[in-house]
Design a protein around this motif. Structure first.
Motif, PDB file in Angstrom:
ATOM      1  N   ARG A 126     -12.140   6.829   5.847  1.00 31.76           N
ATOM      2  CA  ARG A 126     -11.360   6.796   4.439  1.00 31.76           C
ATOM      3  C   ARG A 126     -11.592   7.688   3.356  1.00 31.76           C
ATOM      4  N   PHE A 177     -15.154  -4.120  -0.258  1.00 34.33           N
ATOM      5  CA  PHE A 177     -15.774  -4.861   0.999  1.00 34.33           C
ATOM      6  C   PHE A 177     -17.213  -4.649   0.990  1.00 34.33           C
ATOM      7  N   ASP A 229       0.948  -1.085   0.105  1.00 37.06           N
ATOM      8  CA  ASP A 229      -0.135  -0.034  -0.017  1.00 37.06           C
ATOM      9  C   ASP A 229       0.878   1.276  -0.180  1.00 37.06           C
ATOM     10  N   ASP A 234     -10.234  -7.363  -2.043  1.00 33.85           N
ATOM     11  CA  ASP A 234      -9.479  -7.030  -0.902  1.00 33.85           C
ATOM     12  C   ASP A 234      -9.177  -7.893  -0.087  1.00 33.85           C
ATOM     13  N   GLU A 271      -8.699   3.682   7.258  1.00 34.39           N
ATOM     14  CA  GLU A 271      -9.747   2.524   7.212  1.00 34.39           C
ATOM     15  C   GLU A 271     -10.260   1.983   8.608  1.00 34.39           C
ATOM     16  N   LYS A 286      -8.968   1.263  -6.973  1.00 27.66           N
ATOM     17  CA  LYS A 286     -10.067   0.513  -5.761  1.00 27.66           C
ATOM     18  C   LYS A 286     -10.897   1.531  -5.215  1.00 27.66           C
ATOM     19  N   HIS A 287     -11.953   1.035  -4.549  1.00 28.79           N
ATOM     20  CA  HIS A 287     -12.450  -0.169  -4.213  1.00 28.79           C
ATOM     21  C   HIS A 287     -13.684  -0.476  -5.065  1.00 28.79           C
TER      22      HIS A 287
HETATM   23  C1  NOJ Z   1      -7.623  -3.573   2.950  1.00 32.83           C
HETATM   24  C2  NOJ Z   1      -7.850  -2.029   2.352  1.00 32.83           C
HETATM   25  O1  NOJ Z   1      -9.401  -1.893   2.208  1.00 32.83           O
HETATM   26  C3  NOJ Z   1      -7.390  -1.860   1.030  1.00 32.83           C
HETATM   27  O2  NOJ Z   1      -7.379  -0.729   0.712  1.00 32.83           O
HETATM   28  C4  NOJ Z   1      -5.781  -2.369   1.235  1.00 32.83           C
HETATM   29  O3  NOJ Z   1      -5.010  -2.159   0.068  1.00 32.83           O
HETATM   30  C5  NOJ Z   1      -5.553  -3.769   1.564  1.00 32.83           C
HETATM   31  N1  NOJ Z   1      -6.237  -3.951   2.991  1.00 32.83           N
HETATM   32  C6  NOJ Z   1      -4.143  -4.371   1.519  1.00 32.83           C
HETATM   33  O4  NOJ Z   1      -3.562  -3.694   2.554  1.00 32.83           O
END
Ligand code: NOJ
Length: 750
Positions: A168, A253, A110, A285, A491, A206-207
């Motif tokens: 987020r 998610f 990330d 994810d 997050e 994403k997402h």
């Molecule tokens: C969960 C997160 O929602 C996502 O954005 C991230 O890239 C992944 N974990 C990997 O760390």
């Protein structure tokens, strides 16, 4: 907007790609016939188990030895979270030299707003309204990360966010589809490089999709977006990123209208693959495949594995579902090997395009030299400068006149909090390399700075501030760094109250009472509700967590070495109860008409009505600051805004001219914004939509005639018949410095 030359080049480029692919298919990720041949050749030599291994992504945990055997057997296609270049080389060596087919590993991380050199959080990047600067930042991140072996980043996050409670919001470009799309393209180009080489890092958009619309602003929560909302608001940034060549995409998610994204064939197959022609890699994810069981969308892991594959997922991040169940599912006939072959093609394509087969290793010595390179720090500083938004500046209190100021009191919990100014998702940023505002102001104003923190951290509750007030009395000006630490956004870090927490508002009030000039600098991961704090400061500079060089950038702005030019990428609310409030809303049947607030009226006994329009009795219908707003030390005036015609055909372009004048004493930059309203549609249309922006630098006193062109096709939307098109009729257009001002110019589309 697309300039004509650029669109001609794009058309030419796609025609060339079409030729080079031979089969009439354009590869969105830039593959060619040669690459496709290599993919087929590798695939033909793979066993089913090896194919499934490629579809498995695991997080590096500690010792390489713990998963070396799985690598050797070809059971892992990608590893995330390994950034030690020596270990990356060792992992690659095992894959390339000791596994049967020698397929290199895709190492992911990330890298969200910089690797070691941390740039402002993405919401701050969006506040620059400067795609070229943002592309440069992503390039820096790619150069640093790739040097250590990371060739895949889970960025950019393109989730539209209309709810600042959602933690987020920090990670995206805010509330606007157009701004988000431009930032998406910039980041994709920056990470992947305009010309692919060993510093290219595959972007992951994403997402997918709708994740930012979580009910109640609570992370991971359900969303209920209609197909029209998805298509008009949430999908376009993803489509723009796909067109820009984004190589990978991550599912989200959330469940939208009852369907978890990781099992959503409508978005993953119909839209992404069939409509947009995406031939990159789709990854879940973290455990989002497994979580479909918690959602109640499948009976067990085996069931959701089949559903995810059918929906179009290629790689499983951390559910261990593909690796555990796919072979059985193929043997039982529940899943076809053809579907697996397609997934593996998408994975191999990215590895080949990154050149990993030719060049899997990194030069460990050289990798150290590029981290925190002076040019990287310089770029981070310029970007942090450009991302700060000046929201208030009474009597020109900023910039400080260094000749006149003798003593400065620096206070507040964010004045010297190196880790917190880096913001969320800065795994590789290091506090020892971070320059805080306190350090930078001490350097900029030698011998003039006193520091009394007042509060050690934002949540601290304190009754009295005698020490700070005494210090304020000795100073000419006070600079208070308040806001929220990095941990309060990102997050899973959502809030239901967006006021400054702890005793920070009380601190500002106490400082105000000292009678000295007060400059507030808010560092945060979201737009906080700061209405009650505004009267307690003369100037307010908003800095979305600004990164490694946040201190020098803010010191340069405060001292006038740089001039603020950021604009709000999201609406600032008066109170959290106004959520959701965003500038591009539809018009109600009973629009707000300047009714008075409860506090301003005397209620008569038995009174039964206060009018019948759409507003809050206690906070009105307007936000605190609108989208696109930001002051400068200098002034800008718009004049003579006009269109070249008053009626256009759908294949025309609007040609817009305006004269922009810098009316103040400083050289500075203005973000010129063009908004459009479609007055009548087959479905109701937003009151305004951003269709173009450009950051323009002007010298003090300079005037310039600017012209922009916007293809009429940019006014297309998904209407009642479920198709995207421009609907003929009357429109209004504004050219202005924010979303709330400017005079409308009428035009027609025939
Ligand atoms: C969960 C997160 O929602 C996502 O954005 C991230 O890239 C992944 N974990 C990997 O760390």
């Amino acid at each position: 907007m697309r300039i004509t030359v650029k669109s001609t080049l794009l058309i030419l480029a796609s025609a060339l790609m079409l030729q080079s692919c031979g089969g009439g298919q354009v590869s969105t990720v830039g593959s060619d016939q040669e690459t496709e041949k290599r993919i087929e050749s590798i695939l033909s030599r793979m066993t089913l188990a090896e194919k499934i291994g490629q579809m498995n992504q695991v997080s590096a945990g500690g010792d390489v030895a713990s998963y070396a055997e799985a690598l050797r057997k070809g059971q892992i296609g990608s590893v995330l979270n390994e950034v030690d270049p020596e270990k990356v080389n060792e992992l690659q060596r095992i894959c390339v030299e000791e596994s049967r087919l020698g397929i290199p590993l895709l190492v992911a991380r990330d890298v969200i707003h910089g690797f070691h050199t941390v740039f402002p959080i993405p919401l701050g990047l969006a506040a620059t309204f400067d795609p070229a600067l943002v592309e440069q930042g992503a390039r820096v991140a790619a150069v640093e990360a790739s040097a250590q072996g990371v060739r895949w980043t889970f960025s950019p996050m393109l989730d539209i966010a209309r709810d600042p409670r959602w933690g987020r919001i920090a990670e995206g470009s805010g509330e606007d589809t157009y701004l988000d799309a431009r930032m998406a393209e910039a980041m994709v180009h920056g990470y992947q490089g305009r010309t692919p080489d060993s510093t290219s890092v595959a972007a992951c958009i994403k997402h997918f999709v709708g994740y930012g619309a979580a009910e109640g602003g609570r992370d991971y929560n359900s969303t209920f977006l209609t197909e029209r909302q998805l298509r008009n608001i949430y999908l376009p940034p993803f489509e723009a990123a796909v067109r820009a060549g984004a190589q990978t995409l991550m599912t989200s998610f959330n469940d939208n209208d009852g369907v978890p994204s990781t099992g959503n064939a409508f978005v993953l197959r119909d839209v992404l693959r069939d409509e947009w022609g995406f031939d990159g890699l789709v990854v879940t994810d973290w455990n989002s495949m497994g979580e479909m069981v918690s959602h109640g969308f499948g009976t067990d892991r085996k069931d959701v594995v089949a559903k995810a594959l059918a929906a179009g997922v290629d790689m499983d991040m951390m559910t261990f579902g593909f690796i555990s169940h796919l072979e059985d599912l193929v043997r039982s006939g529940a899943v076809s090997e053809k579907a697996i072959d397609n997934a593996v093609r998408n994975i191999l394509r990215v590895k080949l395009l990154l050149g990993l087969f030719e060049n899997p290793y990194v030069d460990v010595e050289a990798s150290r030299a590029v981290q925190y390179a002076p040019a990287h720090l310089e770029a981070a500083c310029r970007t942090a400068e450009a991302s700060a938004v000046l929201l208030k500046n009474d009597n020109g209190v900023l910039p400080l006149d260094s000749g006149e100021v003798r003593r400065i009191l620096v206070t507040g919990p964010l004045a010297d909090a190196p880790h917190d100014q880096l913001g969320t998702w800065s795994f590789d940023g290091e506090k020892d390399h971070t320059v805080t505002p306190l350090a930078a102001l001490r350097e900029r104003f030698p011998g003039k700075v006193d520091y009394v923190p007042g509060l050690r951290y934002s949540r601290e509750e304190r009754e009295r501030f005698d020490d700070v007030v005494a210090a304020a009395r000795r100073a000419d000006v006070v600079i208070a760094f308040v806001g929220e630490e990095a941990i309060l956004s990102g997050e899973a870090h959502c809030l239901s109250n967006l006021d400054l927490i702890g005793s920070q508002s009380a601190l500002l009030k106490a400082l105000r009472a000292s009678g000295k000039r007060v400059v507030a600098v808010v560092m945060a991961g979201r737009p906080l509700t700061i209405e009650r704090d505004l009267p307690n400061c003369d100037a307010l500079l908003y800095s979305f967590h600004p990164g490694t060089m946040g201190g020098p950038a803010l010191a340069r702005l405060i001292s006038g070495d740089a001039v603020p030019s950021g604009k709000t990428p999201v609406t600032f609310l008066r109170t959290v109860g106004q959520v959701p409030m965003y500038y591009n809303h539809n018009m109600t049947g009973r629009p707000y008409n300047n009714e008075r607030l409860l506090k301003d009226i005397e209620l008569e006994a038995g009174q039964t009505s206060l009018g019948n329009t759409s507003y809050y009795l206690d906070s009105g219908a307007a936000p605190l600051f609108p989208f696109g707003f930001g002051l400068s030390y200098t002034g800008f005036a718009y004049s003579g805004a006009r269109l070249d015609k008053d009626a256009y055909s759908p294949s025309d372009s609007l040609s817009i001219s305006v004269t922009l004048s810098n009316t103040g004493k400083y050289d500075g930059a203005e973000v010129v914004q063009v908004y459009v309203r479609d007055l009548v549609g087959s479905v109701t249309r937003p009151v305004k939509e951003l269709k173009y922006f450009e950051k323009v630098w002007l010298k003090a006193g300079e005037s310039r005639e600017l012209s922009f062109s916007i293809p009429v096709s940019e006014l297309a939307f998904w209407g009642l018949d479920g198709r995207k098109k421009v609907e003929a009729g009357d429109f209004l257009l504004w050219v202005a410095g924010d979303s709330a001002t400017g005079e409308p110019i009428p035009f027609k589309v025939l």
